[in-house]
Scaffold this motif. Structure first.
Motif, PDB file in Angstrom:
ATOM      1  N   LEU A  21     130.271  33.766  66.707  1.00 36.95           N
ATOM      2  CA  LEU A  21     130.488  33.341  68.092  1.00 36.95           C
ATOM      3  C   LEU A  21     129.306  33.722  68.980  1.00 36.95           C
ATOM      4  CD1 LEU A  21     134.292  34.178  68.483  1.00 36.95           C
ATOM      5  CD2 LEU A  21     133.232  31.917  68.196  1.00 36.95           C
ATOM      6  N   ALA A  22     128.689  34.865  68.723  1.00 32.78           N
ATOM      7  CA  ALA A  22     127.509  35.282  69.492  1.00 32.78           C
ATOM      8  C   ALA A  22     126.334  34.338  69.222  1.00 32.78           C
ATOM      9  CB  ALA A  22     127.133  36.727  69.146  1.00 32.78           C
ATOM     10  N   PRO A  49     131.754  27.810  54.657  1.00 26.96           N
ATOM     11  CA  PRO A  49     133.098  27.303  54.392  1.00 26.96           C
ATOM     12  C   PRO A  49     133.566  26.379  55.520  1.00 26.96           C
ATOM     13  CG  PRO A  49     133.205  29.570  55.135  1.00 26.96           C
ATOM     14  CD  PRO A  49     131.756  29.245  54.951  1.00 26.96           C
ATOM     15  N   GLN A  50     134.591  25.588  55.244  1.00 23.34           N
ATOM     16  CA  GLN A  50     135.111  24.647  56.230  1.00 23.34           C
ATOM     17  C   GLN A  50     135.500  25.347  57.523  1.00 23.34           C
ATOM     18  OE1 GLN A  50     138.047  22.740  53.539  1.00 23.34           O
ATOM     19  NE2 GLN A  50     137.233  20.822  54.379  1.00 23.34           N
ATOM     20  N   GLU A  51     136.083  26.524  57.432  1.00 21.50           N
ATOM     21  CA  GLU A  51     136.497  27.253  58.618  1.00 21.50           C
ATOM     22  C   GLU A  51     135.310  27.565  59.527  1.00 21.50           C
ATOM     23  OE1 GLU A  51     139.426  27.998  55.323  1.00 21.50           O
ATOM     24  OE2 GLU A  51     137.244  27.977  55.481  1.00 21.50           O
ATOM     25  N   VAL A  52     134.182  27.914  58.940  1.00 22.39           N
ATOM     26  CA  VAL A  52     132.976  28.207  59.715  1.00 22.39           C
ATOM     27  C   VAL A  52     132.413  26.919  60.304  1.00 22.39           C
ATOM     28  CG1 VAL A  52     130.587  29.041  59.543  1.00 22.39           C
ATOM     29  CG2 VAL A  52     132.455  30.329  58.472  1.00 22.39           C
ATOM     30  N   GLN A  53     132.417  25.853  59.515  1.00 18.52           N
ATOM     31  CA  GLN A  53     131.938  24.569  60.023  1.00 18.52           C
ATOM     32  C   GLN A  53     132.770  24.122  61.229  1.00 18.52           C
ATOM     33  OE1 GLN A  53     131.177  21.530  56.980  1.00 18.52           O
ATOM     34  NE2 GLN A  53     131.198  23.188  55.467  1.00 18.52           N
ATOM     35  N   LYS A  54     134.081  24.313  61.173  1.00 18.67           N
ATOM     36  CA  LYS A  54     134.959  23.950  62.294  1.00 18.67           C
ATOM     37  C   LYS A  54     134.616  24.767  63.531  1.00 18.67           C
ATOM     38  CE  LYS A  54     138.938  22.421  59.614  1.00 18.67           C
ATOM     39  NZ  LYS A  54     140.341  22.630  59.278  1.00 18.67           N
ATOM     40  N   GLU A  55     134.392  26.063  63.337  1.00 22.35           N
ATOM     41  CA  GLU A  55     134.051  26.945  64.465  1.00 22.35           C
ATOM     42  C   GLU A  55     132.724  26.523  65.098  1.00 22.35           C
ATOM     43  OE1 GLU A  55     135.380  29.474  67.015  1.00 22.35           O
ATOM     44  OE2 GLU A  55     136.394  29.633  65.089  1.00 22.35           O
ATOM     45  N   VAL A  56     131.756  26.167  64.276  1.00 21.15           N
ATOM     46  CA  VAL A  56     130.458  25.702  64.780  1.00 21.15           C
ATOM     47  C   VAL A  56     130.633  24.402  65.551  1.00 21.15           C
ATOM     48  CG1 VAL A  56     128.179  24.814  64.087  1.00 21.15           C
ATOM     49  CG2 VAL A  56     129.083  26.914  63.040  1.00 21.15           C
ATOM     50  N   ALA A  57     131.392  23.472  64.997  1.00 25.21           N
ATOM     51  CA  ALA A  57     131.621  22.188  65.665  1.00 25.21           C
ATOM     52  C   ALA A  57     132.274  22.405  67.027  1.00 25.21           C
ATOM     53  CB  ALA A  57     132.495  21.290  64.789  1.00 25.21           C
ATOM     54  N   LEU A  58     133.298  23.226  67.061  1.00 30.90           N
ATOM     55  CA  LEU A  58     133.999  23.504  68.304  1.00 30.90           C
ATOM     56  C   LEU A  58     133.063  24.168  69.322  1.00 30.90           C
ATOM     57  CD1 LEU A  58     136.788  23.547  69.751  1.00 30.90           C
ATOM     58  CD2 LEU A  58     137.114  25.829  68.775  1.00 30.90           C
ATOM     59  N   GLY A  59     132.336  25.164  68.869  1.00 37.00           N
ATOM     60  CA  GLY A  59     131.456  25.921  69.767  1.00 37.00           C
ATOM     61  C   GLY A  59     130.284  25.129  70.304  1.00 37.00           C
ATOM     62  N   LEU A  60     129.758  24.207  69.507  1.00 42.11           N
ATOM     63  CA  LEU A  60     128.602  23.411  69.946  1.00 42.11           C
ATOM     64  C   LEU A  60     129.012  22.053  70.501  1.00 42.11           C
ATOM     65  CD1 LEU A  60     126.002  24.154  67.104  1.00 42.11           C
ATOM     66  CD2 LEU A  60     126.223  25.260  69.343  1.00 42.11           C
ATOM     67  N   GLU A  64     133.117  17.694  63.596  1.00 37.27           N
ATOM     68  CA  GLU A  64     133.104  18.364  62.296  1.00 37.27           C
ATOM     69  C   GLU A  64     132.336  17.528  61.281  1.00 37.27           C
ATOM     70  OE1 GLU A  64     136.941  19.806  60.899  1.00 37.27           O
ATOM     71  OE2 GLU A  64     137.539  20.140  62.985  1.00 37.27           O
ATOM     72  N   ALA A  65     132.423  16.206  61.420  1.00 33.52           N
ATOM     73  CA  ALA A  65     131.705  15.310  60.506  1.00 33.52           C
ATOM     74  C   ALA A  65     130.194  15.506  60.627  1.00 33.52           C
ATOM     75  CB  ALA A  65     132.074  13.852  60.784  1.00 33.52           C
ATOM     76  N   GLU A  66     129.706  15.703  61.839  1.00 31.17           N
ATOM     77  CA  GLU A  66     128.269  15.939  62.029  1.00 31.17           C
ATOM     78  C   GLU A  66     127.847  17.258  61.384  1.00 31.17           C
ATOM     79  OE1 GLU A  66     124.845  16.303  65.522  1.00 31.17           O
ATOM     80  OE2 GLU A  66     126.888  15.709  66.091  1.00 31.17           O
ATOM     81  N   VAL A  67     128.645  18.287  61.592  1.00 30.11           N
ATOM     82  CA  VAL A  67     128.337  19.596  61.007  1.00 30.11           C
ATOM     83  C   VAL A  67     128.339  19.488  59.479  1.00 30.11           C
ATOM     84  CG1 VAL A  67     129.097  21.989  60.732  1.00 30.11           C
ATOM     85  CG2 VAL A  67     129.202  20.886  62.984  1.00 30.11           C
ATOM     86  N   PHE A  68     129.377  18.872  58.915  1.00 28.02           N
ATOM     87  CA  PHE A  68     129.443  18.715  57.460  1.00 28.02           C
ATOM     88  C   PHE A  68     128.294  17.852  56.956  1.00 28.02           C
ATOM     89  CE2 PHE A  68     130.762  16.419  53.633  1.00 28.02           C
ATOM     90  CZ  PHE A  68     130.955  17.498  52.778  1.00 28.02           C
ATOM     91  N   GLY A  69     127.945  16.805  57.694  1.00 26.78           N
ATOM     92  CA  GLY A  69     126.837  15.936  57.293  1.00 26.78           C
ATOM     93  C   GLY A  69     125.530  16.701  57.165  1.00 26.78           C
ATOM     94  N   VAL A  70     125.248  17.563  58.124  1.00 29.09           N
ATOM     95  CA  VAL A  70     124.026  18.364  58.077  1.00 29.09           C
ATOM     96  C   VAL A  70     124.120  19.409  56.962  1.00 29.09           C
ATOM     97  CG1 VAL A  70     122.621  20.059  59.353  1.00 29.09           C
ATOM     98  CG2 VAL A  70     123.426  17.974  60.490  1.00 29.09           C
ATOM     99  N   ALA A  71     125.266  20.092  56.878  1.00 26.28           N
ATOM    100  CA  ALA A  71     125.435  21.147  55.867  1.00 26.28           C
ATOM    101  C   ALA A  71     125.355  20.589  54.452  1.00 26.28           C
ATOM    102  CB  ALA A  71     126.760  21.869  56.070  1.00 26.28           C
ATOM    103  N   SER A  72     125.855  19.381  54.250  1.00 31.76           N
ATOM    104  CA  SER A  72     125.845  18.810  52.902  1.00 31.76           C
ATOM    105  C   SER A  72     124.538  18.089  52.586  1.00 31.76           C
ATOM    106  CB  SER A  72     127.032  17.860  52.708  1.00 31.76           C
ATOM    107  OG  SER A  72     126.961  16.770  53.599  1.00 31.76           O
ATOM    108  N   PHE A  73     123.759  17.748  53.598  1.00 31.60           N
ATOM    109  CA  PHE A  73     122.491  17.043  53.374  1.00 31.60           C
ATOM    110  C   PHE A  73     121.375  17.987  52.943  1.00 31.60           C
ATOM    111  CE2 PHE A  73     118.361  15.534  54.893  1.00 31.60           C
ATOM    112  CZ  PHE A  73     118.274  14.325  54.231  1.00 31.60           C
ATOM    113  N   TYR A  74     121.244  19.104  53.626  1.00 33.05           N
ATOM    114  CA  TYR A  74     120.132  20.022  53.356  1.00 33.05           C
ATOM    115  C   TYR A  74     120.454  20.951  52.190  1.00 33.05           C
ATOM    116  CZ  TYR A  74     117.961  18.464  57.650  1.00 33.05           C
ATOM    117  OH  TYR A  74     117.366  17.702  58.619  1.00 33.05           O
TER     118      TYR A  74
END
Length: 164
Positions: A21-22, A49-60, A64-74
């Motif tokens: 969160l920080a 993990p999915q839980e972290v990806q969700k937290e990132v999506a919510l915070g930014l 979630e699809a964008e976060v997963f797209g980047v995480a799965s691409f690189y």
């Protein structure tokens, strides 16, 4: 090679969540913030993990699809934790032309998981990597950081047995 999510129970701590969160707060509103946030999140958790990806999506405030797209691409990002026996086979050009595809097939046959997966008991994880810089030893695999080179499929079972 497409990354897969394998059902593994998430075991994040409150301390890790507060660190995440920080990081999210630090990067809110910064252009191009998703990559550095995901990099730091992976440093905190060891994978994404999915839980972290969700937290990132919510915070930014991104999907979630964008976060997963980047995480799965690189290739630098891991969607699963390492198993107790973390296996990686190099599929870079030098290794591939010398048979690393057959090495990968043999690993799958022995441990029952494909690249990008972790066994349901968490004992084995298996990643297909790109060049690890050991081209002179091609084909190469690593287990828990130990490097094995100049392999044939017949070598794989004996190497994996060392880690059982």
């Amino acid at each position: 090679m497409k990354k897969k999510l394998t059902a593994v129970s998430f075991k994040g701590t409150e301390e890790q969540k507060q660190k995440l969160l920080a990081v999210i707060e630090e990067y809110k509103g910064v252009d191009g913030n998703l990559l550095p946030v995901l990099q730091k999140a992976q440093e905190i958790y060891g994978y994404l993990p999915q839980e972290v990806q969700k937290e990132v999506a919510l915070g930014l405030d991104v999907s979630e699809a964008e976060v997963f797209g980047v995480a799965s691409f690189y290739s630098q990002f891991k969607l699963n934790p390492d198993g107790d026996v973390a296996i990686a086979v190099c599929l870079g050009t030098a290794c591939y032309v010398k048979g690393s595809g057959q090495i990968a097939d043999k690993i799958t046959e022995i441990v029952g998981i494909a690249p990008g997966e972790i066994s349901s008991d968490g004992k084995y994880s298996f990643e297909a990597t790109r060049c690890i810089g050991a081209c002179g030893l091609a084909p190469v695999l690593t287990i828990n950081g130990d490097v094995y080179g100049r392999l044939t499929p017949a070598d794989v079972e004996g190497i994996i047995k060392k880690y059982q």
